[in-house]
Design a protein around this motif. Structure first.
Motif, short mmCIF file in Angstrom:
data_model
loop_
_atom_site.label_atom_id
_atom_site.label_comp_id
_atom_site.label_asym_id
_atom_site.label_seq_id
_atom_site.Cartn_x
_atom_site.Cartn_y
_atom_site.Cartn_z
N ASP A 25 -6.72 -6.73 -4.99
CA ASP A 25 -5.86 -6.87 -3.82
C ASP A 25 -4.44 -6.50 -4.22
O ASP A 25 -3.74 -7.27 -4.88
CB ASP A 25 -5.94 -8.31 -3.31
CG ASP A 25 -5.16 -8.53 -2.03
OD1 ASP A 25 -4.49 -7.58 -1.55
OD2 ASP A 25 -5.19 -9.66 -1.51
N ILE A 26 -3.98 -5.30 -3.80
CA ILE A 26 -2.70 -4.76 -4.25
C ILE A 26 -1.88 -4.32 -3.05
O ILE A 26 -2.38 -3.62 -2.17
CB ILE A 26 -2.91 -3.56 -5.21
CG1 ILE A 26 -3.70 -4.02 -6.44
CG2 ILE A 26 -1.59 -2.94 -5.60
CD1 ILE A 26 -4.24 -2.89 -7.28
N PRO A 46 -3.88 -11.59 -6.30
CA PRO A 46 -3.29 -10.35 -5.80
C PRO A 46 -1.99 -9.97 -6.50
O PRO A 46 -1.35 -10.80 -7.15
CB PRO A 46 -3.03 -10.66 -4.32
CG PRO A 46 -3.06 -12.13 -4.20
CD PRO A 46 -3.85 -12.67 -5.33
N ILE A 47 -1.62 -8.70 -6.36
CA ILE A 47 -0.36 -8.18 -6.89
C ILE A 47 0.45 -7.64 -5.72
O ILE A 47 -0.06 -6.83 -4.93
CB ILE A 47 -0.59 -7.07 -7.93
CG1 ILE A 47 -1.36 -7.60 -9.14
CG2 ILE A 47 0.73 -6.43 -8.35
CD1 ILE A 47 -1.73 -6.53 -10.16
N VAL A 48 1.70 -8.07 -5.61
CA VAL A 48 2.61 -7.58 -4.57
C VAL A 48 3.78 -6.92 -5.27
O VAL A 48 4.55 -7.57 -5.98
CB VAL A 48 3.10 -8.73 -3.66
CG1 VAL A 48 4.09 -8.20 -2.63
CG2 VAL A 48 1.94 -9.41 -2.98
N ILE A 61 -0.38 -2.68 -15.29
CA ILE A 61 0.06 -3.94 -14.69
C ILE A 61 -1.19 -4.73 -14.36
O ILE A 61 -2.06 -4.23 -13.64
CB ILE A 61 0.92 -3.70 -13.45
CG1 ILE A 61 2.18 -2.91 -13.82
CG2 ILE A 61 1.28 -5.02 -12.78
CD1 ILE A 61 3.03 -2.49 -12.65
N VAL A 62 -1.30 -5.95 -14.90
CA VAL A 62 -2.51 -6.76 -14.74
C VAL A 62 -2.13 -8.17 -14.29
O VAL A 62 -1.20 -8.76 -14.84
CB VAL A 62 -3.30 -6.85 -16.08
CG1 VAL A 62 -4.55 -7.69 -15.91
CG2 VAL A 62 -3.64 -5.48 -16.60
N GLU A 67 -2.73 -17.13 -9.03
CA GLU A 67 -1.56 -17.05 -8.17
C GLU A 67 -1.17 -15.59 -7.94
O GLU A 67 -1.56 -14.69 -8.69
CB GLU A 67 -0.39 -17.82 -8.77
CG GLU A 67 0.11 -17.24 -10.06
CD GLU A 67 1.14 -18.12 -10.75
OE1 GLU A 67 2.34 -17.84 -10.60
OE2 GLU A 67 0.73 -19.06 -11.45
N VAL A 68 -0.38 -15.36 -6.90
CA VAL A 68 0.08 -14.01 -6.57
C VAL A 68 1.09 -13.55 -7.63
O VAL A 68 2.01 -14.28 -7.97
CB VAL A 68 0.75 -13.98 -5.18
CG1 VAL A 68 1.32 -12.61 -4.87
CG2 VAL A 68 -0.22 -14.41 -4.10
N MET A 69 0.88 -12.36 -8.15
CA MET A 69 1.84 -11.75 -9.07
C MET A 69 2.86 -11.02 -8.21
O MET A 69 2.50 -10.07 -7.51
CB MET A 69 1.14 -10.77 -10.02
CG MET A 69 2.07 -10.03 -10.94
SD MET A 69 1.15 -8.77 -11.84
CE MET A 69 2.09 -8.68 -13.34
N ARG A 70 4.10 -11.47 -8.24
CA ARG A 70 5.15 -10.86 -7.41
C ARG A 70 6.08 -10.04 -8.30
O ARG A 70 6.66 -10.55 -9.26
CB ARG A 70 5.95 -11.91 -6.68
CG ARG A 70 5.13 -12.65 -5.68
CD ARG A 70 5.98 -13.41 -4.67
NE ARG A 70 5.13 -14.20 -3.80
CZ ARG A 70 4.47 -13.74 -2.76
NH1 ARG A 70 4.55 -12.47 -2.45
NH2 ARG A 70 3.72 -14.53 -2.02
N ILE A 71 6.21 -8.77 -7.93
CA ILE A 71 7.11 -7.87 -8.64
C ILE A 71 8.21 -7.49 -7.65
O ILE A 71 7.92 -6.94 -6.58
CB ILE A 71 6.36 -6.62 -9.14
CG1 ILE A 71 5.28 -7.03 -10.14
CG2 ILE A 71 7.34 -5.62 -9.75
CD1 ILE A 71 4.38 -5.90 -10.58
N GLY A 72 9.45 -7.81 -7.97
CA GLY A 72 10.57 -7.58 -7.07
C GLY A 72 10.92 -6.11 -6.92
O GLY A 72 10.21 -5.21 -7.39
#
Length: 177
Positions: A25-26, A46-48, A61-62, A67-72
């Motif tokens: 889920d990306i 998921p990754i956001v 990127i893994v 929890e959701v991995m949040r990348i700003g």
């Protein structure tokens, strides 16, 4: 373990090459650029990915956490880096072949130097303006001097990539998010 379901949400203004490996889920934000041969795996959660990020070839990127991995916004992932940090704020640079373990949270304006490995046993967080450098991953603080020039340079870099990547690569089409 249940198989990973693929669900990609790619903003219409993002530039994502066709031969990027996406799994899970990306969500990819507006203006983000993903080079060919990059890998993004949402294994557990998921990754956001925010807007304006640049993910170069062979970057991995893994997300191994639930929890959701949040990348700003406005992060730069250079060639061959491997990032598993569950939280990345904005305007960070992950240099060539750097590695960040899933126990590290990254604040804003941090730089992880080339070939640096951040893999603490316990949870750790880098504060704003932290620079990690050298073979033993030493840390120091950056004053922030020159961040506007860096921002301008990164914008020009992204502008160039938005123009050139579609000329030589097939793109994945966004869903108009």
């Amino acid at each position: 373990m249940a198989p990973i379901r693929d669900k990609f949400t790619i903003h219409s203004k993002a530039v994502v090459c066709q031969d990027v490996e996406l799994k899970g889920d990306i969500t990819i934000g507006s203006g983000t650029i993903v080079h060919p041969k990059a890998t993004i795996f949402a294994v557990a959660g998921p990754i956001v990915i925010g807007s304006g990020c640049i993910i170069e070839e062979s970057a991995i990127i893994v997300n191994r956490r639930k929890e959701v991995m949040r990348i700003g916004d406005d992060n730069l992932f250079e060639i061959g880096c491997r990032i598993e940090a569950p939280s990345i704020s904005f305007f960070n640079t992950f240099s060539t072949r750097s590695r960040v373990h899933h126990t590290v949270r990254i604040a804003s304006f941090c730089v992880i130097g080339a070939n640096c490995v951040l893999a603490p046993a316990d949870d750790d967080a880098l504060s704003d303006y932290t620079v990690v450098y050298g073979p033993s991953a030493e840390r120091r603080m950056w004053t922030g001097k020159g961040k506007m020039q860096e921002a301008d340079l990164r914008r020009k870099h992204a502008e160039y990539l938005r123009e050139m990547l579609p000329k030589f690569n097939r793109l994945r089409r966004g869903d108009g998010a």
